[in-house]
Scaffold this active site. Structure first.
Site, short mmCIF file in Angstrom:
data_model
loop_
_atom_site.label_atom_id
_atom_site.label_comp_id
_atom_site.label_asym_id
_atom_site.label_seq_id
_atom_site.Cartn_x
_atom_site.Cartn_y
_atom_site.Cartn_z
N ILE A 82 0.86 -1.19 0.00
CA ILE A 82 0.00 0.00 0.00
C ILE A 82 0.89 1.23 0.00
O ILE A 82 1.76 1.38 0.87
CB ILE A 82 -0.94 0.02 1.24
CG1 ILE A 82 -1.70 -1.30 1.37
CG2 ILE A 82 -1.90 1.20 1.15
CD1 ILE A 82 -2.59 -1.65 0.20
N ALA A 127 4.53 4.05 2.92
CA ALA A 127 4.01 2.83 2.30
C ALA A 127 4.13 1.70 3.32
O ALA A 127 4.77 1.85 4.35
CB ALA A 127 4.81 2.49 1.05
N LYS A 128 3.52 0.60 3.03
CA LYS A 128 3.70 -0.59 3.87
C LYS A 128 3.33 -1.82 3.06
O LYS A 128 2.48 -1.74 2.17
CB LYS A 128 2.80 -0.52 5.11
CG LYS A 128 3.25 -1.40 6.26
CD LYS A 128 4.38 -0.76 7.04
CE LYS A 128 4.81 -1.60 8.21
NZ LYS A 128 5.70 -0.83 9.10
N GLY A 129 3.97 -2.94 3.39
CA GLY A 129 3.64 -4.18 2.71
C GLY A 129 3.33 -5.27 3.72
O GLY A 129 3.69 -5.15 4.89
N ASP A 168 9.88 -5.41 8.99
CA ASP A 168 8.90 -5.11 10.02
C ASP A 168 8.65 -6.44 10.76
O ASP A 168 9.50 -7.35 10.69
CB ASP A 168 7.60 -4.54 9.40
CG ASP A 168 6.64 -4.01 10.45
OD1 ASP A 168 6.92 -2.95 11.03
OD2 ASP A 168 5.59 -4.64 10.69
#
Ligand code: NAD
Length: 443
Positions: A82, A127-129, A168
């Site tokens: 995202i 952003a992040k996944g 993360d």
């Protein structure tokens, strides 16, 4: 393998618990992230058009891909990337492997990255996944295939000057090296070595920065140290508890103990809780967790329940595991002066209200755990310049940036007469709004 888990309630949980919402406040984590943003937008009179832009991620990438297991079976995995906002620079944010990953969770985490990077004055957006898998149930070979297949599926949606993942929960330096190597193998030979900064949080031998492994924990401690100075407290006389003894929690505990003389008295992770009023050696515990995968069974402390963990009287509580751990159900149990949010989103707004009423301060996630992305920025800069920095240089620069972000937050708290979370959000939002004001909306 996907779940539609709404929340993860506080404490050690089993799979059944995870289907129950932690509070009545929000349906999902993204709603909470938007509510926090809306408060700051209201206080800063942010115009409706910008509120609309910033209330939704720019891009939501979902990929479904098959992965071969060691026994020859094939599973389907769902992966998310995202990209919330890039007005301040490249999209930047971690990659999470967890059985609780959902679209809404990754959207919230991506928005917090936008605010975190802005607050730390970095040239990055957010952003992040995430991939919906339990990494503890997969072999190294299976994890490598999941990572490489996901990276390949993302294709040009990531890139060294476009969108840069980092570790993360459930991922680490090895995961990043697999991502980097996969990405490098999809581009022209001549460009391979100038693409190392497609990910940060790599091992040092693969082009990572010294000090990146400890950075989130260290940044957390620098924030706690700023708070202690502000409150005239000597950390050498302080006690603390930590939820989550992975990368962030274990480094925070060790640095707080070894460099500031504070005493760890309670700890909890997915395997159980431990307490010892006389102190738990943070280094010995880290070595034990490294070997066994969890805190359970560590000899030099008593086993404690979830309730006992949260009720332990300490100066500082450090949630360093999942979101929505301090809720209206357990907030009144906390007997401390400070909650330092090393994890993302560990406190619900309802819980925050209870903590505030009880005189407990909070260092919010976007300020408290920004050490990771700050040193990721250092790693990215070193890769781009072909440099390698010394550890003391990295630590010094991290300390300075953490202190700056803390000071800016304090100034906003005083100016707007708000709490620290709102103060941090206001600083972050104002920088993003200024960028939009200058650039306007295309076309
Ligand atoms: P990690 O995978 O290294 O460790 C996660 C820890 O959480 C483990 O100790 C695990 O046992 C514990 N945990 C998992 N489920 C639990 C449960 N139900 N109850 C209690 N404990 C549980 O992850 P990490 O990288 O240390 O990340 C921890 C938090 O810090 C996350 O919220 C992450 O988003 C945040 N964070 C990490 C970084 C980073 O650089 N790694 C940066 C910023 C924020």
């Amino acid at each position: 393998m996907s779940t539609d888990t709404k929340t993860q309630p506080g404490g050690v949980t089993d799979a059944a618990d995870l289907d129950e919402p932690a509070s009545d406040e929000f349906e999902n984590l993204y709603e909470m992230a938007v509510a926090q943003f809306e408060r700051a937008a209201e206080m800063t009179n942010t115009r409706p058009s910008l509120r609309a832009i910033l209330s939704e991620p720019k891009n939501e990438i979902i990929v479904n891909f098959p992965v071969r297991l060691d026994d020859g079976e094939t599973i389907m995995c769902t992966g998310y990337r995202i990209q919330h906002n890039n007005i301040l620079g490249c999209y930047k944010g971690g990659l999470r492997f967890s059985p609780h990953v959902s679209l809404e969770e990754v959207k919230a985490l991506s928005a917090w990255m936008t605010w975190k990077c802005s607050l730390a004055d970095l040239p990055f957006g957010g952003a992040k996944g995430g991939i919906n898998i339990d990494p503890t149930k997969l072999s190294d070979g299976e994890l490598e295939r999941v990572t490489r297949r996901f990276t390949h599926a993302l294709g040009n949606n990531i890139g060294p000057d476009y969108d840069i993942p980092a570790p993360d929960m459930g991922t680490n330096a090895q995961t990043m090296v697999w991502m980097m190597d996969t990405y490098m193998n999809t581009i022209a030979y001549a460009h391979k070595n100038v693409a190392r900064h497609v990910v940060t949080g790599k091992s040092v031998s693969a082009g990572g920065s010294v000090g990146r492994d400890e950075a989130t924990g260290r940044g957390t401690v620098y924030n706690i140290a700023s708070w202690a100075v502000e409150n005239g407290l000597d950390l050498a006389h302080c006690t603390f508890s930590v939820q989550g003894y992975g990368n962030v929690g274990s480094f925070a505990a060790r640095i707080l103990q070894d460099e500031y003389g504070a005493t760890l008295v309670a700890v909890q992770d997915h395997t159980g809780g431990l307490g010892n009023g006389k102190g738990i050696d943070a280094e010995d515990l880290a070595a034990y967790v490294e070997k066994t995968g969890g805190v359970k069974g560590f000899g030099a402390a008593e086993e404690i329940t979830d309730e006992e963990f949260w009720k332990t009287k300490v100066d500082i509580v450090i949630p360093a595991a999942l979101e929505w751990q301090v809720t209206e159900d357990n907030a009144a149990w906390l007997d401390c002066r400070l909650v330092a949010e090393a994890a993302n989103g560990p406190t619900t707004p309802g819980a925050e209200k209870i903590l505030t009423e009880n005189g407990i301060e909070i260092i919010p996630d976007i300020l408290c755990n920004s050490g990771g992305v700050i040193v990721s920025f250092f790693e990215w800069t070193q890769n781009r310049r072909g440099e390698t920095w010394y550890l003391d240089e990295v630590r010094h620069k991290l300390k300075r940036r953490s202190a700056d972000a803390y000071d800016r937050t304090t100034r906003a708290m005083n100016k707007y007469e708000v709490g620290r979370r709102d103060g941090a959000m206001i600083v972050a939002l104002r920088r993003v709004v200024k960028a939009y004001d200058e650039r306007g909306i295309f076309p």
